[in-house]
Design an enzyme around this catalytic site. Structure first.
Site, PDB file in Angstrom:
ATOM      1  N   TYR A 241      29.091  47.591  44.542  1.00 26.44           N
ATOM      2  CA  TYR A 241      28.444  46.659  43.738  1.00 26.44           C
ATOM      3  C   TYR A 241      26.950  47.085  44.004  1.00 26.44           C
ATOM      4  O   TYR A 241      26.519  47.474  44.997  1.00 26.44           O
ATOM      5  CB  TYR A 241      28.508  45.417  44.601  1.00 26.44           C
ATOM      6  CG  TYR A 241      29.614  44.330  44.019  1.00 26.44           C
ATOM      7  CD1 TYR A 241      30.183  44.251  42.700  1.00 26.44           C
ATOM      8  CD2 TYR A 241      30.604  44.038  45.096  1.00 26.44           C
ATOM      9  CE1 TYR A 241      31.036  43.403  42.318  1.00 26.44           C
ATOM     10  CE2 TYR A 241      31.589  43.185  44.751  1.00 26.44           C
ATOM     11  CZ  TYR A 241      31.862  42.964  43.383  1.00 26.44           C
ATOM     12  OH  TYR A 241      32.915  42.063  43.014  1.00 26.44           O
ATOM     13  N   ASP A 269      32.430  44.034  35.936  1.00 21.93           N
ATOM     14  CA  ASP A 269      32.886  42.807  35.199  1.00 21.93           C
ATOM     15  C   ASP A 269      32.498  41.493  35.624  1.00 21.93           C
ATOM     16  O   ASP A 269      32.782  40.397  35.260  1.00 21.93           O
ATOM     17  CB  ASP A 269      34.608  42.812  35.503  1.00 21.93           C
ATOM     18  CG  ASP A 269      35.087  42.750  36.838  1.00 21.93           C
ATOM     19  OD1 ASP A 269      34.050  42.613  37.668  1.00 21.93           O
ATOM     20  OD2 ASP A 269      36.112  43.384  36.936  1.00 21.93           O
ATOM     21  N   HIS A 352      39.017  41.238  37.035  1.00 21.25           N
ATOM     22  CA  HIS A 352      38.723  40.975  38.419  1.00 21.25           C
ATOM     23  C   HIS A 352      39.592  39.837  38.892  1.00 21.25           C
ATOM     24  O   HIS A 352      39.297  38.823  39.507  1.00 21.25           O
ATOM     25  CB  HIS A 352      37.171  40.175  38.407  1.00 21.25           C
ATOM     26  CG  HIS A 352      36.555  40.496  39.736  1.00 21.25           C
ATOM     27  ND1 HIS A 352      35.561  41.470  39.791  1.00 21.25           N
ATOM     28  CD2 HIS A 352      36.462  40.003  40.948  1.00 21.25           C
ATOM     29  CE1 HIS A 352      34.925  41.771  40.977  1.00 21.25           C
ATOM     30  NE2 HIS A 352      35.723  40.532  41.840  1.00 21.25           N
TER      31      HIS A 352
HETATM   32  C1  LIG Z   1      39.745  37.673  47.449  1.00 24.19           C
HETATM   33  C2  LIG Z   1      39.493  38.591  46.456  1.00 24.19           C
HETATM   34  C3  LIG Z   1      38.244  39.437  46.625  1.00 24.19           C
HETATM   35  C4  LIG Z   1      37.882  40.502  45.765  1.00 24.19           C
HETATM   36  N1  LIG Z   1      36.843  41.222  46.125  1.00 24.19           N
HETATM   37  C5  LIG Z   1      36.276  42.205  45.080  1.00 24.19           C
HETATM   38  C6  LIG Z   1      35.563  43.163  45.538  1.00 24.19           C
HETATM   39  O1  LIG Z   1      34.731  43.004  46.527  1.00 24.19           O
HETATM   40  N2  LIG Z   1      35.117  44.057  44.558  1.00 24.19           N
HETATM   41  C7  LIG Z   1      35.709  44.315  43.428  1.00 24.19           C
HETATM   42  O2  LIG Z   1      35.392  45.183  42.470  1.00 24.19           O
HETATM   43  N3  LIG Z   1      36.995  43.444  43.184  1.00 24.19           N
HETATM   44  C8  LIG Z   1      37.248  42.477  43.974  1.00 24.19           C
HETATM   45  N4  LIG Z   1      38.332  41.519  43.676  1.00 24.19           N
HETATM   46  C9  LIG Z   1      39.257  42.021  42.156  1.00 24.19           C
HETATM   47  C10 LIG Z   1      39.961  42.809  42.710  1.00 24.19           C
HETATM   48  O3  LIG Z   1      39.900  44.287  43.174  1.00 24.19           O
HETATM   49  C11 LIG Z   1      41.241  43.252  41.798  1.00 24.19           C
HETATM   50  O4  LIG Z   1      40.441  43.376  40.333  1.00 24.19           O
HETATM   51  C12 LIG Z   1      42.154  41.754  41.485  1.00 24.19           C
HETATM   52  O5  LIG Z   1      42.431  41.349  42.751  1.00 24.19           O
HETATM   53  C13 LIG Z   1      43.427  42.282  40.686  1.00 24.19           C
HETATM   54  O6  LIG Z   1      44.147  41.360  40.638  1.00 24.19           O
HETATM   55  P1  LIG Z   1      45.316  40.499  41.334  1.00 24.19           P
HETATM   56  O7  LIG Z   1      44.811  40.181  42.398  1.00 24.19           O
HETATM   57  O8  LIG Z   1      46.041  39.557  40.473  1.00 24.19           O
HETATM   58  O9  LIG Z   1      45.990  41.795  41.881  1.00 24.19           O
HETATM   59  C14 LIG Z   1      38.743  40.641  44.529  1.00 24.19           C
HETATM   60  C15 LIG Z   1      39.873  40.157  44.228  1.00 24.19           C
HETATM   61  C16 LIG Z   1      40.282  38.909  45.133  1.00 24.19           C
HETATM   62  C17 LIG Z   1      41.351  38.123  44.942  1.00 24.19           C
END
Ligand SMILES: Cc1cc2nc3c(=O)[nH]c(=O)nc-3n(C[C@H](O)[C@H](O)[C@H](O)COP(=O)(O)O)c2cc1C
Length: 476
Positions: A241, A269, A352
């Protein structure tokens, strides 16, 4: 010279107008930050004028405050013994829950047989705050459900009599070997799931032992996570980020490059925070007013997000590092084409995990959109220099097989990684998660008639029902 402050002085600053907290023996003036705190103002105000270390450590790494707040917010040191300790009602929710749950027995790992089994355990184990943070999606959470629906809407077309032993699941991800066509997606705040050690470091170690690649989040304790690599040649990707401060971001990129990051995943995103009502309801119950006009953009301004990021910014990011650059959060074929034109080395089709914009189309639909409107992005020569990854709702080996057959180089797994560490499972849980997925991928490759990943081809899936949903309003 270090300023020494007295506990009585700190205790005077216990209001929204002047809010000091003690963290690891240092006094921080967080008055200007409380409104921007992603976890809500209430959680900070409950510890105002006191030693907040215990509550802070429940969720954050010691470095986060130093990385987030300007150095002038650190007012000096204090002897924690002179500070009033937190009342029981102010203690971190996790601790209270664990006391309540003393008698709860969680199932042995051998009884966990599907990825979703971990989610059930996590829901029982996590505090309401932790559970809401992990499982929540934006608004009505349609996009979370939709990602899984799309996988189900695509059927397999298994080929027979093809000699499918042994099955080789190995792939190359941005030039680095991976034992499966999956990787661990970046997810913040692993601490809710696992407290006995730095959660992101545990994920890195488990990834290494399973021959997988972990893309660590910006919020990770970078040195620790790189230090947790356990296999010779183990690679880690770094999710970025940018925040609004370009120089700070450049320094961060250089830092992780020096630590050994093998690729940068730039998340795009979420120019602002999505409206996650499960989180909001908890903050509201604690007295925060979560509906603030312009609040989302304001919140992002102090934090890691940057609503002003644009395609032009890719230039200085490119100039700062020679690492492969992957754009995470592509949601249309138009942006996939732009990412390629801007020289990205790959993209992650992702919304995301449904946490940013609700009803944003599922990543699998974006893959089908690319297949229809820009098939050259999936052609052999392009694939060598531009990989298309996908995440969101991947819970089954069949999901992986379908995505790869349709052209994804690999898929990311997010929430299950967090859930599998809950209930004290830690590294064992993560490795069980991978074992489950590995077995499902191998089995379903064999059943589909593929003995290696290259043999997973589009003809092995019938995606026609899902293709009916692909947009016809594409403008390239
Ligand atoms: C609790 C949580 C925290 C996340 N934190 C980030 C993050 O810090 N940076 C990021 O690019 N995506 C983040 N994501 C998105 C994940 O990288 C990913 O795109 C997403 O979880 C994929 O979907 P899924 O949980 O159904 O596998 C986060 C998702 C969750 C559930």
């Amino acid at each position: 010279m270090v300023t020494m402050l007295d506990g009585a002085e700190v205790a005077k600053h216990a209001s929204r107008e002047s809010c000091w907290v003690v963290l690891h023996g240092k006094v921080w003036d967080v008055t200007d930050f409380i409104a921007q705190h992603p976890g809500g103002a209430g959680v900070i105000l409950r510890t105002a004028g006191q030693d907040a270390t215990e509550a802070y450590d429940e969720v954050h790494s010691p470095e986060l405050v130093v990385d987030t707040l300007p150095s002038e917010c650190c007012l000096g040191s204090v002897d924690p013994a002179t500070i009033p300790s937190l009342k029981d009602s102010q203690k971190p929710a996790q601790e209270q829950k664990q006391v309540d749950q003393g008698a709860v027995q969680f199932p042995p790992l051998t009884s966990i047989v599907s990825v979703d089994d971990f989610e059930k355990v996590a829901q029982t184990y996590l505090t309401p705050t932790g559970w809401a943070y992990y499982c929540s999606g934006a608004d009505d959470e349609y996009s979370i459900a939709d990602a899984r629906r799309l996988f189900r809407r695509i059927a397999l077309r298994p080929r027979i009599l093809r000699r499918v032993e042994p099955v080789c699941t190995k792939i190359n991800l941005l030039g680095h070997p991976s034992s499966l066509p999956i990787y661990f997606s970046p997810t913040g705040l692993g601490k809710y799931a696992y407290k006995d050690a730095d959660a992101e470091s545990v994920i890195a170690t488990a990834a290494g032992k399973e021959g997988l690649i972990y893309c660590m989040p910006t919020s990770a304790v970078h040195d620790a996570v790189f230090g947790a690599r356990c296999m010779p040649g183990q690679r880690l990707f770094f999710q970025l980020y940018t925040g609004r401060d370009r120089e700070r971001c450049k320094a961060l990129i250089r830092k992780v490059e020096k630590l050994g990051a093998a690729a940068i995943f730039l998340t795009v995103d979420s120019p602002v925070l999505g409206k996650r009502e499960r989180d909001d309801r908890i903050k509201a119950a604690e007295g925060d007013d979560v509906i603030v006009s312009g609040g989302l953009a304001k919140k992002s301004s102090m934090g890691l997000l940057n609503p002003l990021l644009s395609w032009e910014d890719l230039d200085w990011i490119r100039e700062t590092t020679s690492l492969p650059l992957v754009i995470k959060g592509v949601q249309t074929v138009e942006d996939a084409v732009l990412a390629y034109a801007h020289g990205a080395n790959g993209i992650v089709l992702s919304n995301h995990g449904g946490r940013s914009q609700d009803t944003a189309q599922s990543p699998m639909l974006t893959l089908l959109e690319i297949r229809r409107h820009a098939p050259s992005l999936l052609s052999a020569p392009v694939k060598d220099r531009f990989q298309i990854l996908l995440d969101g709702g991947v819970r089954r080996g069949t999901d992986v097989v379908k995505a790869v057959a349709l052209g994804a180089a690999a898929v990311g797994v997010g929430r299950p990684v967090l859930y599998s560490m809950c209930a004290g499972y830690g590294e064992g849980g993560l490795r069980r998660l991978v074992a489950i997925l590995r077995a499902e991928i191998e089995t379903n490759m064999a059943l589909a008639g593929a003995s290696c990943v290259e043999e997973l081809v589009p003809e092995m899936v019938n995606s026609e029902r899902a293709e009916n949903e692909v947009s016809r309003r594409v403008k390239l």
